[in-house]
Write a protein that holds these residues in place. Structure first.
Motif, PDB file in Angstrom:
ATOM      1  N   PRO B  28      47.335  84.955  51.132  1.00  0.00           N
ATOM      2  CA  PRO B  28      45.930  84.657  50.857  1.00  0.00           C
ATOM      3  C   PRO B  28      45.651  84.367  49.347  1.00  0.00           C
ATOM      4  O   PRO B  28      44.874  83.674  49.289  1.00  0.00           O
ATOM      5  CB  PRO B  28      44.941  85.912  51.557  1.00  0.00           C
ATOM      6  N   ALA B  29      46.264  84.528  48.574  1.00  0.00           N
ATOM      7  CA  ALA B  29      46.040  84.429  47.064  1.00  0.00           C
ATOM      8  C   ALA B  29      46.349  82.998  46.881  1.00  0.00           C
ATOM      9  O   ALA B  29      45.784  82.379  45.807  1.00  0.00           O
ATOM     10  CB  ALA B  29      46.828  85.299  46.128  1.00  0.00           C
ATOM     11  N   LYS B  30      47.513  82.292  47.653  1.00  0.00           N
ATOM     12  CA  LYS B  30      47.796  80.746  47.387  1.00  0.00           C
ATOM     13  C   LYS B  30      47.016  80.091  48.273  1.00  0.00           C
ATOM     14  O   LYS B  30      46.790  78.817  48.199  1.00  0.00           O
ATOM     15  CB  LYS B  30      49.320  80.871  47.660  1.00  0.00           C
ATOM     16  N   ALA B  31      46.410  80.616  49.374  1.00  0.00           N
ATOM     17  CA  ALA B  31      45.527  79.896  50.382  1.00  0.00           C
ATOM     18  C   ALA B  31      44.222  79.572  49.578  1.00  0.00           C
ATOM     19  O   ALA B  31      43.834  80.189  48.718  1.00  0.00           O
ATOM     20  CB  ALA B  31      45.173  80.512  51.720  1.00  0.00           C
ATOM     21  N   ALA B 122      38.806  89.591  45.807  1.00  0.00           N
ATOM     22  CA  ALA B 122      37.686  89.121  46.311  1.00  0.00           C
ATOM     23  C   ALA B 122      38.128  87.750  47.196  1.00  0.00           C
ATOM     24  O   ALA B 122      37.891  87.784  48.277  1.00  0.00           O
ATOM     25  CB  ALA B 122      36.461  88.655  45.655  1.00  0.00           C
ATOM     26  N   HIS B 123      38.713  87.049  46.627  1.00  0.00           N
ATOM     27  CA  HIS B 123      39.259  85.728  47.176  1.00  0.00           C
ATOM     28  C   HIS B 123      40.260  85.961  48.270  1.00  0.00           C
ATOM     29  O   HIS B 123      40.066  85.450  49.459  1.00  0.00           O
ATOM     30  CB  HIS B 123      40.099  84.989  46.114  1.00  0.00           C
ATOM     31  N   ARG B 124      41.168  87.131  48.040  1.00  0.00           N
ATOM     32  CA  ARG B 124      42.122  87.251  49.062  1.00  0.00           C
ATOM     33  C   ARG B 124      41.410  87.994  50.340  1.00  0.00           C
ATOM     34  O   ARG B 124      41.554  87.644  51.529  1.00  0.00           O
ATOM     35  CB  ARG B 124      43.112  88.317  48.509  1.00  0.00           C
ATOM     36  N   ALA B 125      40.294  88.847  50.016  1.00  0.00           N
ATOM     37  CA  ALA B 125      39.549  89.390  50.990  1.00  0.00           C
ATOM     38  C   ALA B 125      38.669  88.491  52.113  1.00  0.00           C
ATOM     39  O   ALA B 125      38.754  88.402  53.249  1.00  0.00           O
ATOM     40  CB  ALA B 125      38.580  90.404  50.472  1.00  0.00           C
ATOM     41  N   LEU B 133      37.281  79.858  51.812  1.00  0.00           N
ATOM     42  CA  LEU B 133      38.358  79.588  51.216  1.00  0.00           C
ATOM     43  C   LEU B 133      38.141  79.168  49.809  1.00  0.00           C
ATOM     44  O   LEU B 133      39.154  79.338  49.039  1.00  0.00           O
ATOM     45  CB  LEU B 133      38.966  78.294  52.050  1.00  0.00           C
ATOM     46  N   GLY B 134      37.065  78.701  49.470  1.00  0.00           N
ATOM     47  CA  GLY B 134      36.935  78.314  47.944  1.00  0.00           C
ATOM     48  C   GLY B 134      35.713  78.852  47.373  1.00  0.00           C
ATOM     49  O   GLY B 134      35.491  78.767  46.094  1.00  0.00           O
ATOM     50  N   ASP B 135      34.996  79.541  48.055  1.00  0.00           N
ATOM     51  CA  ASP B 135      33.607  80.070  47.287  1.00  0.00           C
ATOM     52  C   ASP B 135      33.769  80.981  46.385  1.00  0.00           C
ATOM     53  O   ASP B 135      32.944  80.808  45.130  1.00  0.00           O
ATOM     54  CB  ASP B 135      32.664  80.616  48.534  1.00  0.00           C
ATOM     55  N   VAL B 136      34.493  81.952  46.476  1.00  0.00           N
ATOM     56  CA  VAL B 136      34.767  82.936  45.436  1.00  0.00           C
ATOM     57  C   VAL B 136      35.243  82.492  44.077  1.00  0.00           C
ATOM     58  O   VAL B 136      34.788  82.820  43.019  1.00  0.00           O
ATOM     59  CB  VAL B 136      35.678  84.048  46.117  1.00  0.00           C
ATOM     60  N   GLY B 151      43.356  78.328  45.636  1.00  0.00           N
ATOM     61  CA  GLY B 151      43.880  79.490  45.534  1.00  0.00           C
ATOM     62  C   GLY B 151      43.360  80.334  44.222  1.00  0.00           C
ATOM     63  O   GLY B 151      42.269  79.829  43.555  1.00  0.00           O
ATOM     64  N   ALA B 152      43.644  81.707  44.378  1.00  0.00           N
ATOM     65  CA  ALA B 152      43.151  82.630  43.165  1.00  0.00           C
ATOM     66  C   ALA B 152      43.674  82.254  42.106  1.00  0.00           C
ATOM     67  O   ALA B 152      44.490  81.427  41.879  1.00  0.00           O
ATOM     68  CB  ALA B 152      43.460  83.944  43.861  1.00  0.00           C
ATOM     69  N   PRO B 153      43.073  83.028  40.809  1.00  0.00           N
ATOM     70  CA  PRO B 153      43.607  82.721  39.410  1.00  0.00           C
ATOM     71  C   PRO B 153      45.051  82.928  39.583  1.00  0.00           C
ATOM     72  O   PRO B 153      45.504  83.775  40.187  1.00  0.00           O
ATOM     73  CB  PRO B 153      42.747  83.916  38.568  1.00  0.00           C
ATOM     74  N   GLY B 154      45.691  82.244  38.710  1.00  0.00           N
ATOM     75  CA  GLY B 154      47.187  82.093  38.852  1.00  0.00           C
ATOM     76  C   GLY B 154      47.750  81.169  39.632  1.00  0.00           C
ATOM     77  O   GLY B 154      48.948  80.614  39.268  1.00  0.00           O
ATOM     78  N   TYR B 155      47.210  80.736  40.721  1.00  0.00           N
ATOM     79  CA  TYR B 155      47.333  79.753  41.451  1.00  0.00           C
ATOM     80  C   TYR B 155      46.407  78.294  41.533  1.00  0.00           C
ATOM     81  O   TYR B 155      46.874  77.300  41.313  1.00  0.00           O
ATOM     82  CB  TYR B 155      47.719  80.094  42.927  1.00  0.00           C
ATOM     83  N   GLY B 156      45.251  78.755  41.670  1.00  0.00           N
ATOM     84  CA  GLY B 156      44.317  77.885  41.812  1.00  0.00           C
ATOM     85  C   GLY B 156      43.939  77.143  40.368  1.00  0.00           C
ATOM     86  O   GLY B 156      44.423  77.709  39.342  1.00  0.00           O
ATOM     87  N   VAL B 157      43.427  75.934  40.364  1.00  0.00           N
ATOM     88  CA  VAL B 157      43.123  75.449  38.810  1.00  0.00           C
ATOM     89  C   VAL B 157      41.777  74.673  39.205  1.00  0.00           C
ATOM     90  O   VAL B 157      41.319  73.962  40.478  1.00  0.00           O
ATOM     91  CB  VAL B 157      44.107  74.015  38.989  1.00  0.00           C
TER      92      VAL B 157
END
Lengths: 291, 291
Positions: B28-31, B122-125, B133-136, B151-157
């Motif tokens: 979910p961190a990468k989704a 929060a993003h994973r949850a 998918l992208g609000d957080v 994705g979450a920090p570390g994946y998302g840009v």
């Protein structure tokens, strides 16, 4: 002035670096610093004006990075910057003027750059001028920024300490960033890496100030009046350290007041640099150069 | 309450997505999603309270991501959320409560997580619950966020459109995010990718709304009252589109008012989610679980 709300001004928070390691690189977008600091509600208001030339608190000045930014955006404009922050004392004023110019000029001239592009333009200008390595990206982010990896967006990696606090500071005078950064920074950078490791392990304000204090000692940058003030704050149970790079002491909460100093008072700034509303001034012809 | 200023509340801006493409992933961190939207000064205030259970505007509710966040942080706490935003209508309220809970609980229980870590929790949850998918990540950033990579920090840009504006909106009712996201999203995602390409090419507000409108048509998500309102705003020369995913129309400036509607009015929010000061309430015992 073509921004639809008539704005062509930006506010950029001040930024105190507590510790850092220097990471030079041939490409200024990849160069930068790792470290951590506080962004401040005391900052710089930057407005685009007709004409040319840069004014800081009403006086004509030359700020290398600012001219770079205007060139890069392909615009001719005047820049009017106002700040209550001490100049050259470790508050990131040159980075703030560069970043504020990028944001305000983009709005005034409809340059259609993204925020990451504008931060990159200002970061590169600051690094190329030798006036700073990490202020611009921290000021664009706001809060209590941790620079995990150096460089502009796309290269650098930021995180933050989730906290807000009152900040007190007192500036005893200037310290040349150019001079420190152009010297041998190995000892300083080794101390900066150790401090960063601690803050990444425990990202809290108290760890940040403690790691900053150890850094200032290890890096050999303390001047007498700075060391005395930090010591005085510690003696009354407070948390203080030195702003990098300036002869400036900052404290959390009421540290400096408690120690008998008469400091400036502000808070950490929740947000990064952003456009602000201003009274519509004389129109600037929209003539943004090729991007 | 162990935060040194006595805070254990956070404000999270609302977030309207104009267009998106869905990017599921096992982790979910990468989704997440790619796309762009507006964060709003209308948002959600989230406070940590003694006891257990989640309350939204004073009523006991069950919000999957919130319970996930508390579990992940290893804390037992009550959550009290207040908002003027319509629920289930495309304003990211579930993501806001999840992110606000993460920030406020971290402060209340001295969990010593970094901001990126809290956004990731929060993003994973939110992704695991299927409510967004992208609000957080957008709400953590603030401004007018462009999600370049999911994705979450570390994946998302993330990037952003450097602009601030008045926003009007009117909500005609709910649309189930879970239902749309669990269906076939290929057509929608192809339209989202085309819209993103346009906004990355010209990151301005008018391009954003125009690309959003084309997306809403291409994705086949328009309902009659939404299509009518967008049309009515266009007819008076305004810019409007549909909030994804809700039966909600948003407009820049005075678009909906000009078209004769009686909309809610706010502005884009300059900053991302952050801790806020609140009156000290009853103490919560600091018992953050192992991180």
């Amino acid at each position: 002035m073509t921004n639809d709300d008539g704005r062509s001004a930006a506010f950029v928070p001040g930024h105190i670096t507590g510790f850092f390691s220097a990471h030079p690189a041939a490409d200024p977008a990849k160069a930068g610093s790792r470290g951590a600091g506080l962004t401040l509600t005391d900052g710089v208001q930057v407005a685009i004006t007709p004409g040319t030339g840069v004014r800081l608190n009403g006086r004509a000045v030359s700020i290398g990075p600012v001219e770079n930014v205007l060139d890069e955006l392909g615009v001719d404009a005047g820049v009017d910057a106002e700040t209550d922050l001490p100049i050259g004392a470790g508050f990131g004023v040159s980075g703030a003027v560069a970043l504020g110019t990028a944001l305000a000029a983009n709005a005034a001239f409809d340059c259609a750059r993204s925020e990451n592009e504008l931060v990159t333009v200002a970061h590169r200008a600051e690094v190329a001028s030798g006036t700073g390595l990490g202020d611009v990206v921290a000021q664009a982010r706001g809060g209590v920024p941790i620079r995990r990896e150096p460089g502009a967006p796309g290269y650098g990696v930021l995180d933050g300490i989730p906290a807000r606090t009152r900040v007190e500071y007192i500036a005893f005078g200037e310290l040349s960033t150019e001079e420190v950064l152009s010297g041998d920074t190995r000892r300083l950078s080794a101390a900066g890496e150790r401090a960063l490791e601690r803050v990444l392990e425990t990202p809290t304000l108290s760890t940040f100030v403690d790691a900053s204090r150890t850094f200032a000692e290890d890096a050999g940058l303390l001047t007498t009046e700075v060391a005395d003030a930090i010591e005085a704050v510690s003696a009354v149970g407070g948390d203080a350290s030195m702003a990098m790079l300036g002869r400036t002491v900052f404290a959390l909460g009421t540290g400096l007041s408690d120690a008998g100093y008469d400091p400036s008072v502000c808070r950490t700034h929740a947000t990064g640099a952003s456009l602000v509303e201003r009274d519509p001034g004389p129109a600037v012809p929209p003539t943004c150069g090729p991007s």
